[in-house]
Write an enzyme that holds these catalytic residues in place. Structure first.
Site, PDB file in Angstrom:
ATOM      1  N   ARG B 107      -9.091  -3.374 -55.001  1.00 56.13           N
ATOM      2  CA  ARG B 107      -9.164  -3.609 -53.553  1.00 56.13           C
ATOM      3  C   ARG B 107      -7.895  -4.243 -52.988  1.00 56.13           C
ATOM      4  NH1 ARG B 107     -14.487  -5.248 -54.991  1.00 56.13           N
ATOM      5  NH2 ARG B 107     -15.944  -3.536 -54.636  1.00 56.13           N
ATOM      6  N   LYS B 129       2.722   1.765 -43.818  1.00 53.56           N
ATOM      7  CA  LYS B 129       1.927   2.991 -43.877  1.00 53.56           C
ATOM      8  C   LYS B 129       2.093   3.595 -45.263  1.00 53.56           C
ATOM      9  CE  LYS B 129       1.552   5.662 -39.778  1.00 53.56           C
ATOM     10  NZ  LYS B 129       2.240   6.551 -38.848  1.00 53.56           N
ATOM     11  N   GLU B 171      16.015  11.266 -39.996  1.00 57.08           N
ATOM     12  CA  GLU B 171      15.253  10.126 -39.454  1.00 57.08           C
ATOM     13  C   GLU B 171      16.163   9.206 -38.631  1.00 57.08           C
ATOM     14  OE1 GLU B 171      12.004   9.628 -39.430  1.00 57.08           O
ATOM     15  OE2 GLU B 171      11.144  10.683 -41.140  1.00 57.08           O
ATOM     16  N   LYS B 206      12.608   0.011 -36.332  1.00 58.02           N
ATOM     17  CA  LYS B 206      11.265   0.232 -36.878  1.00 58.02           C
ATOM     18  C   LYS B 206      10.457  -1.066 -36.896  1.00 58.02           C
ATOM     19  CE  LYS B 206       8.321   2.518 -39.955  1.00 58.02           C
ATOM     20  NZ  LYS B 206       8.127   3.631 -40.874  1.00 58.02           N
ATOM     21  N   ASN B 225       6.690   8.958 -34.530  1.00 55.81           N
ATOM     22  CA  ASN B 225       6.201  10.260 -34.982  1.00 55.81           C
ATOM     23  C   ASN B 225       6.873  11.425 -34.260  1.00 55.81           C
ATOM     24  OD1 ASN B 225       3.305  11.750 -36.024  1.00 55.81           O
ATOM     25  ND2 ASN B 225       4.029   9.924 -37.068  1.00 55.81           N
ATOM     26  N   HIS B 228       7.355  14.888 -35.775  1.00 54.86           N
ATOM     27  CA  HIS B 228       6.484  14.942 -36.950  1.00 54.86           C
ATOM     28  C   HIS B 228       5.246  15.813 -36.748  1.00 54.86           C
ATOM     29  CE1 HIS B 228       9.100  11.785 -38.343  1.00 54.86           C
ATOM     30  NE2 HIS B 228       8.425  11.623 -39.469  1.00 54.86           N
ATOM     31  N   HIS B 232       5.272  17.998 -39.792  1.00 54.10           N
ATOM     32  CA  HIS B 232       4.209  17.948 -40.805  1.00 54.10           C
ATOM     33  C   HIS B 232       3.500  19.294 -40.934  1.00 54.10           C
ATOM     34  CE1 HIS B 232       3.483  13.286 -40.867  1.00 54.10           C
ATOM     35  NE2 HIS B 232       4.528  13.643 -41.583  1.00 54.10           N
ATOM     36  N   HIS B 245      11.346  16.668 -46.245  1.00 56.36           N
ATOM     37  CA  HIS B 245      10.694  16.068 -45.080  1.00 56.36           C
ATOM     38  C   HIS B 245      11.658  15.949 -43.894  1.00 56.36           C
ATOM     39  CE1 HIS B 245       8.150  13.516 -42.636  1.00 56.36           C
ATOM     40  NE2 HIS B 245       9.060  12.564 -42.629  1.00 56.36           N
TER      41      HIS B 245
END
Lengths: 340, 340
Positions: B107, B129, B171, B206, B225, B228, B232, B245
């Site tokens: 956990r 993330k 990016e 960021k 995003n 993206h 994606h 990516h």
């Protein structure tokens, strides 16, 4: 629905609502329901008609990473998004699995616990511990992820087999011995008749403990783990085939009370009294697997409470009080296993 | 190590430290290191000698649920407990995978991001993330789970192939266009020579955005995003085989700038300027797969930003500013795909 318990959480508090089976008919729109085949057979008719339902086989085997993956793919294929609500409609296995699915899908969607077993109602549906098993041990993968609400439908207990009622009563016995002498004293005669009040009292105890230590930082929440160090080891060792969770922790509580007495932590006579309580309720207090001392202790070293292989147990001080004890002498555990 | 950036988080803030490869030699005791075969070959010698290391094959295929499971079993088998620290030593794939492993094991155990690719240094290692892919889409499973710290070793960029430097620069272009006109203006000539200051500036942007909306509640974080939604979809559609990516989001930014101009959200001429910036850096701005409009739009409807199948895009207002736009007209997307 008059009665409510509110549980504080680091992500905002949530409500526990008590009622009958109609609680589940009033689910919000855009619910994705995870249940098991038994619950669906008995109670599928109370669910909203148009909600997607995924039913998993009953039993601990559904708490593996394979079923976790299938549930996630089902959500993705059926168009669930971040505003969708996952509903765990079933016992502890369904609650733990569906809760971790909700915690992980799109990095977390809301979920509702609708526990149908006594064990899930008094214990696993409250407090936000969700997770799945690895071959190496139970609940080794998961999250602290509180539900949006918990719907406790007392009617669902009507279709539970006696063995599953006893299974839940093992957790009730735990609550009494770790936190409530009055509950211990009332633990004779036919508990079944007083189930609604007992369920509520157990949830209140759990909510109080969780409020103090939601993510297991201080050791306070660990008292809920009484009986579980040995119990989980026994479940893992026996492959979840022969013992239900409550039965395993009944045996675990008996052994751990003896560990506590051997260490001088637990008041003398507590183990004997606990064993009598469990027997009266028809719960096991021993297992021939306890003789496999080395294997069980190996498994206990992997318990989440242990640090660098040192054994840790939540041990009773006396009936009604419990404390996390770290670095327990392995010889006391060996002796208690052989004595039980 | 002089320079530091601090990122606030709901679980307590964390530090981003800048330095050379020695950053990774000073890891704490009881580290479990997850890396990939390329990084291990080039930089394995800087790791602490006695730490357990698990190396996965390079590439997006290692971000599936199978590798997630193998990493968890490796931790359990090798005796990792709640005080163990997982280290993600590699690019974006390793960071996302190892981060979600750390978020889920028992956990949640602490983890350190030690990004070795430009893309991971400027983007994926910061902000918490973490996640893995499903066949239905990228990053559909995961958590918001901030690292304990981020160690940005500039030396690691030395062994990156040119294509992977360009991959990270995509990016960087994104940060300029969504948040920093000055960065856009400096985006000509040989960016490689100014990488240390550029990396730092991207991380500052960021960190600021994440501080305002860590768990994507307000739409603010969604500006990260940009590019993206299409990117994606393109990655999922092409099976992560042909495009890196950064390449996919370069194409995605070009398309989404055109979507924005068609909707009147993005200032005219922005798409043309963006395409020139990308081309100058050797990044792609189109793909023959863009002709498969229906398939790509189906995938975009499953994007985490979309609600009940309505398309959502983070669109530029002008170079230096971006905003989440929900319920975008599908015809504008179709036209922009065919135009690109």
């Amino acid at each position: 629905v008059a009665a409510l318990v509110r549980v504080p959480s680091r992500f905002g508090s949530y409500e526990i609502r008590f009622g009958d089976e109609r609680l589940v008919g009033e689910l919000p729109d855009r619910c994705w329901i995870i249940t098991d085949d038994n619950v669906r057979r008995h109670w599928g008719h109370v669910l909203p008609k148009d909600a997607p339902v995924r039913s998993v086989p009953p039993g601990e085997a559904s708490k593996g990473i394979d079923e976790f993956e299938r549930c996630l793919e089902w959500l993705a294929q059926s168009g669930a998004d971040r505003r969708s609500v996952v509903v765990a409609f079933g016992g502890g296995v369904v609650g733990d699995l569906a809760g971790f699915v909700a915690a992980s899908y799109m990095r977390g969607v809301p979920y509702i616990q609708a526990p149908t077993s006594l064990l899930a109602q008094v214990d696993s549906s409250v407090g936000g511990k969700v997770g799945i098993d690895l071959p190496q041990g139970k609940n080794l993968v998961g999250a602290f992820y509180p539900p949006q609400q918990v719907l406790v439908g007392q009617a669902f207990l009507r279709t539970l087999p006696d063995r599953h009622i006893r299974n839940g009563l093992a957790e009730v016995v735990k609550y009494g011995y770790i936190a409530d002498t009055e509950l211990v004293e009332r633990m004779s005669g036919r508990l079944e008749e007083r189930l609604p009040e007992i369920v509520r009292r157990c949830i209140e105890i759990k909510a109080d403990v969780v409020a103090e230590d939601e993510t297991e930082q201080t050791g306070r929440r660990a008292i809920l783990n009484f009986g579980h160090t040995v119990g989980h080891a026994l479940e893992t060792y026996t492959g979840y085939e022969s013992l239900l969770h409550g039965e395993a922790i009944a045996v675990g509580m008996a052994v751990e009370a003896r560990v506590g007495e051997r260490l001088g932590v637990t008041a003398p006579g507590t183990a004997q009294r606990l064993v009598e309580t469990l027997r009266q309720l028809g719960l096991p207090t021993t297992s021939h697997h306890l003789r496999d001392v080395e294997d069980l202790i190996d498994l206990m070293r992997r318990d989440k409470k242990s640090r660098e292989g040192r054994l840790a147990f939540s041990l009773l001080l006396h009936p009604g009080a419990c404390k996390l004890i770290e670095d327990v002498d392995v010889r006391a555990v060996e002796a208690a296993l052989l004595e039980s």
